[in-house]
Write an enzyme that holds these catalytic residues in place. Structure first.
Site, PDB file in Angstrom:
ATOM      1  N   TYR A  50       0.830  -1.197   0.000  1.00  0.00           N
ATOM      2  CA  TYR A  50       0.000   0.000   0.000  1.00  0.00           C
ATOM      3  C   TYR A  50       0.871   1.257   0.000  1.00  0.00           C
ATOM      4  CZ  TYR A  50      -2.962   3.798   1.652  1.00  0.00           C
ATOM      5  OH  TYR A  50      -3.601   5.009   1.775  1.00  0.00           O
ATOM      6  N   GLY A  57      -5.727   5.630   0.040  1.00  0.00           N
ATOM      7  CA  GLY A  57      -7.105   5.636   0.500  1.00  0.00           C
ATOM      8  C   GLY A  57      -7.975   4.742  -0.363  1.00  0.00           C
ATOM      9  N   HIS A  80      -2.431  16.914  -1.204  1.00  0.00           N
ATOM     10  CA  HIS A  80      -2.965  17.017   0.153  1.00  0.00           C
ATOM     11  C   HIS A  80      -2.576  18.321   0.850  1.00  0.00           C
ATOM     12  CE1 HIS A  80      -4.092  12.919  -0.519  1.00  0.00           C
ATOM     13  NE2 HIS A  80      -4.568  12.783   0.703  1.00  0.00           N
ATOM     14  N   ASN A 196       1.513  10.683   6.847  1.00  0.00           N
ATOM     15  CA  ASN A 196       0.624   9.673   7.432  1.00  0.00           C
ATOM     16  C   ASN A 196       0.987   9.411   8.887  1.00  0.00           C
ATOM     17  OD1 ASN A 196      -0.267   6.233   6.718  1.00  0.00           O
ATOM     18  ND2 ASN A 196      -1.577   7.953   7.150  1.00  0.00           N
ATOM     19  N   ARG A 294     -11.960  27.476  49.652  1.00  0.00           N
ATOM     20  CA  ARG A 294     -11.762  26.353  50.570  1.00  0.00           C
ATOM     21  C   ARG A 294     -11.474  25.035  49.855  1.00  0.00           C
ATOM     22  NH1 ARG A 294     -16.753  23.861  53.424  1.00  0.00           N
ATOM     23  NH2 ARG A 294     -17.609  25.909  52.892  1.00  0.00           N
TER      24      ARG A 294
END
Length: 514
Positions: A50, A57, A80, A196, A294
């Site tokens: 891949y 994708g 991108h 990535n 407090r």
């Protein structure tokens, strides 16, 4: 010099981002990265991997011709680099670059060592890619923002170059040519590997974490000073009381305040004042102060515990292999999975922003106590040292603090559960981790603004009561620092510059209680 190749600690990250520290890739680490790269080069020669010889994708079903493999890597970077909005702060991008280096240093990404050496060189020369704010859904990594970093690495896009501490935006090609820097060459899968991963959300998260640590330190100091102003009874800090709650954060906050309160003259002893026979029917001094005075250990304790949890998650993420696929020369295999998914960071950023908002709410409520003369009974309205009616003290500054706190309350709604499927439903559940980190960052900025106004109010209250000489050493130092930036005032003057100076004070000088 921070050696890249070992596990990085938060203190080392802080040194690089805020202390002028430089990074140095270890030679042994670079050899291991080279070995991983050579293994992948051999392994991928006759296999379908891949993002090396397939599309990305949903396009992974398409095989890429051998002649187009280098173009494939350039295409993911250029296509991108589609972010929008204002650029991320330089410190956040530098943190992302450091996180990307650390992932590649694990020698499980199959990148050429040149990627690491170039990223390190840009960090050390303070040349920072211009990265837009918007673009990441936090799964498949911070694809869009990381693509803008990758775009600079290949000599394209834009970078910030610091000139006398001020970032100047210039074309990358121009800066590289002037500085003699050679752009990154694509060797095998550098385009996918750089884009990535979770580096941007992790980097922003680390900056958030470091800044909230400083803010919490000031919140603890301010809370102690607040109780000194009110002459509270000191048993709310007692070791015995807080040991009965089994939370480390609460105990540690109480212990820090006890240590800091030593030698002070303002806190009262309940056993001295109240634990004997009394005849009066009404006590002028409050037997128990309001919760914002407090319950400090119980309110800030969870903030401290949240910080500790966030540190563990973010430092683990920083030192992890967070891309896909993962290349393992030891088992001689390439694994496809989802280490780019940012859920760990996303959830921690939601938790951190909620904790920071609660810290901010506490400061705003303490401030309201100081400003409300009918509540505190000892101070003029809005700690106004001038003429009431003619002068206004910090009345308008409260508007700013209240509106800013309200914004943080709205921003504290979670991003972690706001997944929207996209990418042709390939990314059908995502983390939104970078959005979570960015919203957290805004909440942190808001916290500094509110705390700056609160510090002004505290100093004015000290002067009104003329008690500086009775404070504990730790709170006297805090008072002196505030007064060095903002002298006592009676006349009305604009306060926006003073707020900025006090914000800068908190970012650069620790309060010293934690």
């Amino acid at each position: 010099m921070i050696q890249i190749g070992n596990r990085l600690r938060l203190e080392q990250v802080e040194e690089v981002l805020f202390g002028g520290g430089r990074v140095a890739p270890q030679q042994q680490m670079l050899l291991e990265v080279e070995e991983c790269y050579r293994f992948l080069e051999e392994f991928a020669s006759d296999k379908v991997i891949y993002g090396i010889n397939t599309g990305f994708g949903p396009m992974a079903q398409y095989r890429i011709d051998d002649g187009d493999l280098r173009a494939l890597q350039y295409n993911i970077i250029r296509s991108h680099a589609a972010g929008a909005g204002e650029p991320l702060p330089v410190v956040c991008v530098r943190a992302a670059m450091l996180a990307r280096i650390q992932t590649f240093a694990q020698a499980r990404s199959g990148v050429h060592p040149e990627v690491i050496t170039l990223l390190a060189e840009l960090l050390n020369r303070r040349i920072t890619p211009v990265v837009p704010r918007h673009g990441s859904v936090g799964a498949s990594g911070d694809l869009v923002q990381l693509a803008h970093i990758a775009l600079a690495l290949i000599g394209e896009g834009e970078v910030f170059v610091e000139r006398d501490g001020v970032p100047e935006r210039r074309p990358t090609a121009e800066v590289f040519a002037r500085e003699g820097i050679t752009p990154l060459g694509i060797h095998l899968r550098e385009g996918l590997a750089i884009t990535n991963g979770t580096a941007v959300m992790t980097g922003i998260g680390l900056v958030n974490l470091l800044e909230v640590r400083r803010l919490l330190d000031y919140a603890v100091a301010a809370s102690l000073l607040m109780n000194e102003i009110a002459s509270s009874y000191d048993d709310f800090l007692s070791e015995e009381l807080n040991a009965m709650k089994l939370h480390a954060g609460q105990r540690d906050i109480a212990a820090a305040m006890r240590r800091a309160a030593e030698s002070g003259q303002r806190l009262l002893k309940r056993e001295t004042v109240l634990y004997h026979r009394h005849t009066e029917q009404h006590f002028e001094h409050k037997v128990q102060p309001y919760y914002s005075l407090r319950c400090i250990p119980q309110i800030l304790g969870p903030v401290l515990d949240t910080l500790r949890g966030a540190e563990e998650v973010l430092v683990n993420e920083l030192n992890s292999v967070d891309d896909n696929p993962v290349v393992d020369p030891l088992t001689r295999n390439v694994y496809h999975g989802g280490n780019f998914h940012g859920d760990y960071v996303s959830l921690e950023m939601d938790k951190l922003k909620i904790a920071t908002t609660k810290l901010t709410m506490l400061a705003e409520r303490q401030m309201n106590y100081l400003f409300h003369d009918r509540i505190n009974g000892i101070l003029p309205p809005f700690v106004n040292l001038g003429k009431l009616g003619l002068n206004y003290g910090l009345q308008a500054a409260q508007f700013t603090a209240t509106s800013t706190t309200a914004e943080s309350q709205t921003l504290s709604n979670p991003m972690y559960v706001h997944s929207i499927p996209n990418n042709n439903d390939n990314q059908d559940i995502v983390s939104m981790g970078t959005n979570a980190a960015l919203l957290c960052r805004q909440v942190v900025e808001n916290g500094y603004q509110v705390m700056a106004i609160h510090l002004m109010a505290l100093a004015q209250a000290v002067d009104c009561l003329e008690i500086a000489g009775q404070l504990a050493p730790a709170t006297r130092r805090l008072y002196d620092r505030v007064r060095a930036e903002v002298p006592a005032f009676r006349e009305d003057t604009p306060k926006y510059r003073e707020i900025e100076r006090l914000e800068q004070l908190m970012r650069t000088q620790p309060a010293g209680l934690l």
